[in-house]
Write an enzyme that holds these catalytic residues in place. Structure first.
Site, PDB file in Angstrom:
ATOM      1  N   HIS A  49     -27.933 -36.742  19.076  1.00 51.85           N
ATOM      2  CA  HIS A  49     -27.633 -35.315  19.255  1.00 51.85           C
ATOM      3  C   HIS A  49     -28.882 -34.533  19.636  1.00 51.85           C
ATOM      4  CE1 HIS A  49     -23.488 -35.423  17.895  1.00 51.85           C
ATOM      5  NE2 HIS A  49     -23.852 -36.235  16.925  1.00 51.85           N
ATOM      6  N   VAL A 173     -26.037 -53.797  -6.005  1.00 48.58           N
ATOM      7  CA  VAL A 173     -26.605 -53.180  -7.210  1.00 48.58           C
ATOM      8  C   VAL A 173     -25.444 -52.724  -8.088  1.00 48.58           C
ATOM      9  CG1 VAL A 173     -28.056 -51.318  -8.100  1.00 48.58           C
ATOM     10  CG2 VAL A 173     -28.667 -52.451  -5.940  1.00 48.58           C
ATOM     11  N   LYS A 250     -11.204 -28.217  15.544  1.00 49.27           N
ATOM     12  CA  LYS A 250     -12.365 -28.906  16.092  1.00 49.27           C
ATOM     13  C   LYS A 250     -11.893 -29.949  17.095  1.00 49.27           C
ATOM     14  CE  LYS A 250     -16.672 -30.424  14.212  1.00 49.27           C
ATOM     15  NZ  LYS A 250     -17.039 -31.735  13.782  1.00 49.27           N
ATOM     16  N   CYS A 400     -18.762 -65.859  26.422  1.00 53.66           N
ATOM     17  CA  CYS A 400     -17.894 -64.677  26.475  1.00 53.66           C
ATOM     18  C   CYS A 400     -17.803 -64.223  27.926  1.00 53.66           C
ATOM     19  CB  CYS A 400     -18.468 -63.567  25.582  1.00 53.66           C
ATOM     20  SG  CYS A 400     -17.660 -61.974  25.802  1.00 53.66           S
ATOM     21  N   CYS A 437     -10.927 -58.741  26.223  1.00 50.06           N
ATOM     22  CA  CYS A 437     -10.018 -59.638  25.479  1.00 50.06           C
ATOM     23  C   CYS A 437     -10.308 -59.627  23.987  1.00 50.06           C
ATOM     24  CB  CYS A 437     -10.036 -61.054  26.057  1.00 50.06           C
ATOM     25  SG  CYS A 437     -11.271 -62.161  25.354  1.00 50.06           S
TER      26      CYS A 437
HETATM   27  C1  FAD Z   1     -17.022 -40.960  12.618  1.00 47.80           C
HETATM   28  C2  FAD Z   1     -18.513 -40.826  12.596  1.00 47.80           C
HETATM   29  C3  FAD Z   1     -19.210 -40.409  13.720  1.00 47.80           C
HETATM   30  C4  FAD Z   1     -20.581 -40.243  13.694  1.00 47.80           C
HETATM   31  N1  FAD Z   1     -21.248 -39.963  14.844  1.00 47.80           N
HETATM   32  C5  FAD Z   1     -22.587 -39.811  14.826  1.00 47.80           C
HETATM   33  C6  FAD Z   1     -23.298 -39.566  16.019  1.00 47.80           C
HETATM   34  O1  FAD Z   1     -22.734 -39.577  17.107  1.00 47.80           O
HETATM   35  N2  FAD Z   1     -24.623 -39.320  15.938  1.00 47.80           N
HETATM   36  C7  FAD Z   1     -25.281 -39.299  14.752  1.00 47.80           C
HETATM   37  O2  FAD Z   1     -26.468 -39.002  14.749  1.00 47.80           O
HETATM   38  N3  FAD Z   1     -24.654 -39.626  13.607  1.00 47.80           N
HETATM   39  C8  FAD Z   1     -23.329 -39.893  13.620  1.00 47.80           C
HETATM   40  N4  FAD Z   1     -22.658 -40.226  12.492  1.00 47.80           N
HETATM   41  C9  FAD Z   1     -23.414 -40.360  11.256  1.00 47.80           C
HETATM   42  C10 FAD Z   1     -24.114 -41.706  11.132  1.00 47.80           C
HETATM   43  O3  FAD Z   1     -23.266 -42.752  11.528  1.00 47.80           O
HETATM   44  C11 FAD Z   1     -24.540 -41.885   9.686  1.00 47.80           C
HETATM   45  O4  FAD Z   1     -25.268 -40.747   9.291  1.00 47.80           O
HETATM   46  C12 FAD Z   1     -25.411 -43.103   9.467  1.00 47.80           C
HETATM   47  O5  FAD Z   1     -24.842 -44.249  10.019  1.00 47.80           O
HETATM   48  C13 FAD Z   1     -25.608 -43.278   7.973  1.00 47.80           C
HETATM   49  O6  FAD Z   1     -26.399 -44.394   7.764  1.00 47.80           O
HETATM   50  P1  FAD Z   1     -26.753 -44.847   6.292  1.00 47.80           P
HETATM   51  O7  FAD Z   1     -27.725 -45.950   6.426  1.00 47.80           O
HETATM   52  O8  FAD Z   1     -27.150 -43.666   5.495  1.00 47.80           O
HETATM   53  O9  FAD Z   1     -25.368 -45.354   5.676  1.00 47.80           O
HETATM   54  P2  FAD Z   1     -24.641 -46.765   5.893  1.00 47.80           P
HETATM   55  O10 FAD Z   1     -24.746 -47.236   7.272  1.00 47.80           O
HETATM   56  O11 FAD Z   1     -23.288 -46.636   5.310  1.00 47.80           O
HETATM   57  O12 FAD Z   1     -25.522 -47.760   5.005  1.00 47.80           O
HETATM   58  C14 FAD Z   1     -25.466 -47.764   3.601  1.00 47.80           C
HETATM   59  C15 FAD Z   1     -25.497 -49.217   3.150  1.00 47.80           C
HETATM   60  O13 FAD Z   1     -25.600 -49.276   1.736  1.00 47.80           O
HETATM   61  C16 FAD Z   1     -24.899 -50.423   1.291  1.00 47.80           C
HETATM   62  N5  FAD Z   1     -24.589 -50.250  -0.131  1.00 47.80           N
HETATM   63  C17 FAD Z   1     -23.758 -49.348  -0.694  1.00 47.80           C
HETATM   64  N6  FAD Z   1     -23.715 -49.516  -2.022  1.00 47.80           N
HETATM   65  C18 FAD Z   1     -24.532 -50.554  -2.324  1.00 47.80           C
HETATM   66  C19 FAD Z   1     -24.892 -51.204  -3.544  1.00 47.80           C
HETATM   67  N7  FAD Z   1     -24.383 -50.832  -4.718  1.00 47.80           N
HETATM   68  N8  FAD Z   1     -25.760 -52.244  -3.484  1.00 47.80           N
HETATM   69  C20 FAD Z   1     -26.275 -52.645  -2.292  1.00 47.80           C
HETATM   70  N9  FAD Z   1     -25.949 -52.060  -1.092  1.00 47.80           N
HETATM   71  C21 FAD Z   1     -25.099 -51.022  -1.119  1.00 47.80           C
HETATM   72  C22 FAD Z   1     -23.661 -50.415   2.177  1.00 47.80           C
HETATM   73  O14 FAD Z   1     -23.038 -51.675   2.229  1.00 47.80           O
HETATM   74  C23 FAD Z   1     -24.217 -49.970   3.520  1.00 47.80           C
HETATM   75  O15 FAD Z   1     -24.540 -51.044   4.354  1.00 47.80           O
HETATM   76  C24 FAD Z   1     -21.281 -40.458  12.498  1.00 47.80           C
HETATM   77  C25 FAD Z   1     -20.595 -40.916  11.369  1.00 47.80           C
HETATM   78  C26 FAD Z   1     -19.222 -41.139  11.436  1.00 47.80           C
HETATM   79  C27 FAD Z   1     -18.516 -41.728  10.272  1.00 47.80           C
END
Ligand code: FAD
Length: 475
Positions: A49, A173, A250, A400, A437
């Protein structure tokens, strides 16, 4: 004892891990799933963004702007698919043109470079000939981009790993015990102790915070569903097209993906179930209803798959990035919904500063910022292909067909640092199975290669770890 334990190997945890690998710190990442990018980081819009949307002064605004700036250098260092394709915000009636001006001003206030312009319909059509008849004006956001969210996360993790960060997968965890100068994390694989804990657990960040602190958080899963279209219609639009919200609510976006598909979505529905990734007739129907506001024709016969992602929405609406008040050395990085993917590199930098301030570690003199991606046969010219096949004949065998992925690439994806351990891991590293596919043709051969490389039976090969087996019989 680790200096730092990061919980969660999504894009946030991996960006933090890479930044910390620039210092002599004993760092480890714990991930409950079998691979990196197995949570929200695998399923989102993949937009970098520009930064016009978040409210000025919020952490979302600051991290978005800084994160966006960092992508060019990161791409150079880590070799992942990223393109500044420009975003447009579309306006559908004359009275709303002032809202584009407001958005532009907000962007300037946040620090978006002063290259944004408001264009009338004719000017906009020169950029995007397939805009629908509804569009009256657009705001251009030249610094907007598109990225492959999982390859970006994998690249950050691989680079952190070669620079000394340990990753422990299938490690959940379960409880956290606060000791005087450390935390003991009870996991399904035993206890792990660290001086500083970074909670980057995405949707489950509230649960982990609530294990140690009296200040409780609640994260809601906000589902977004998508339609993904075949590459044959990938160039219907070149830019990312957002809809200015209307009285009807939205909008949805229409964008090319950095890998050449066309993507439409997401919807937005709050759920109690944080594991519910089902797509629904209502959700997909809503995309078909809303997208025609943006482009003339929806190529509905070219849909190759649908998917959903879950935003980690915390009620305050901003990112929560702070040391927990009543838990010294427990740092929350939670509520990281959009623009979290864009912001991840900046969040990594921000956390690095906190840690350096606390532990005053020496710099890692061996730090190597460079990571090379797997050679991409489909992007090579014939001379390059011949050269590669001469080095390794496995690059001459296409597995693939839809995405032109070779056996060599699949073997490389398994053999490299933090290599693939299952079909989704291969898919996200090579694109084998991502095409029209949807792995109908290549799945069988990929199972063979995984079984051979991992020295397991074909039956032991899974889709995404744990019990997700794909074959029922012991062949
Ligand atoms: C529909 C949608 C569209 C989006 N579009 C955009 C976009 O276009 N641009 C943008 O900038 N952002 C976008 N976002 C936001 C972005 O995808 C997220 O902010 C980002 O992926 C979050 O990353 P994260 O590492 O914080 O979370 P996650 O990727 O969810 O990683 C957290 C990890 O913690 C692990 N975990 C959880 N609990 C435990 C535990 N107890 N023990 C060990 N591991 C654990 C999980 O398995 C997971 O792998 C979008 C999000 C969504 C849902």
């Amino acid at each position: 004892m680790f200096d730092i334990i990061i919980i969660g190997a999504g894009v946030t945890g991996c960006a933090i891990a890479r930044e910390l690998s620039k210092y002599n710190l004993k760092t480890c990442v714990l991930e409950k799933e079998a691979d990196v990018a197995a949570g929200t980081s695998k399923a989102n819009s993949g937009i970098v963004h520009a930064g016009e949307d978040p409210m000025p002064g919020t952490l979302k605004a600051k991290m978005n702007i800084r994160g966006n700036e960092m992508f060019d250098k990161l791409k150079e260092e880590l070799d992942f698919p990223f393109k500044r394709n420009e975003s447009l915000v579309l306006c559908f009636n004359e009275e709303d043109i002032c809202k584009l001006e407001d958005l532009k001003q907000r962007g300037l206030e946040n620090g978006v470079p002063d290259t944004m312009r408001i264009l009338n319909r004719d000017e906009a059509l020169k950029l995007e000939p397939n805009l629908s008849d509804n569009v009256v004006a657009v705001l251009t956001l030249p610094t907007g981009g598109i990225v492959c969210p999982y390859e970006f996360t994998i690249a950050l993790a691989e680079n952190a790993n070669i620079n000394g960060v340990e990753f422990k997968f299938d490690t959940k965890v379960l409880e956290i015990e606060k000791k005087e100068d450390s935390y003991v994390l009870q996991t399904n694989k035993g206890n792990i102790e660290g001086k500083i804990v970074i909670n980057a657990a995405g949707l489950f960040g509230d649960k982990l915070n609530n294990m140690v602190s009296d200040k409780k958080y609640r994260i809601v899963a906000r589902k977004g569903e998508y339609l993904l279209f075949d590459k044959s219609v990938g160039s219907m639009v070149n830019r990312t097209l957002f809809q200015l919200p209307t009285k009807m609510g939205k909008g949805v976006l229409v964008t090319p993906t950095v890998d050449g598909n066309l993507l439409m979505g997401p919807t937005s529905v709050d759920l109690d179930d944080k594991d519910n990734l089902e797509t629904t007739a209502e959700g997909l129907g809503m995309i078909f209803e809303k997208a025609p506001l943006t482009i003339k024709e929806i190529p509905s016969r070219q849909v190759i798959t649908s998917f959903a992602g879950l935003r980690a929405h915390e009620v305050s609406g901003d990112f929560i990035i702070e040391e927990v008040e009543d838990c010294k050395n427990f740092i929350n990085v939670i509520g990281i919904e959009s623009p979290g993917l864009t912001s991840a590199p900046a969040i990594g930098e921000y956390i690095r500063e906190i840690i350096v301030d606390k532990l005053k570690p020496e710099k890692n003199k061996e730090f190597n910022p460079i990571r090379k991606s797997i050679p991409k046969f489909r992007e090579m010219n014939n001379d390059e292909r011949k050269e590669l096949i001469k080095r390794d004949p496995a690059y001459g065998r296409i597995v693939c067909r839809c995405e032109t992925v070779t056996e060599g690439e699949i073997r490389d994806s398994i053999r490299r640092p933090l290599g693939a351990r299952n079909l989704d891991g291969v898919k996200r590293r090579t694109r084998a199975g991502m095409g029209r596919c949807q792995s109908g043709f290549c799945l069988n051969k990929t199972v063979d290669i995984l079984a051979e490389e991992l020295k397991t039976m074909r039956k032991g090969v899974t889709k995404f770890g744990n019990k997700s087996t794909v074959l029922v019989d012991n062949e």
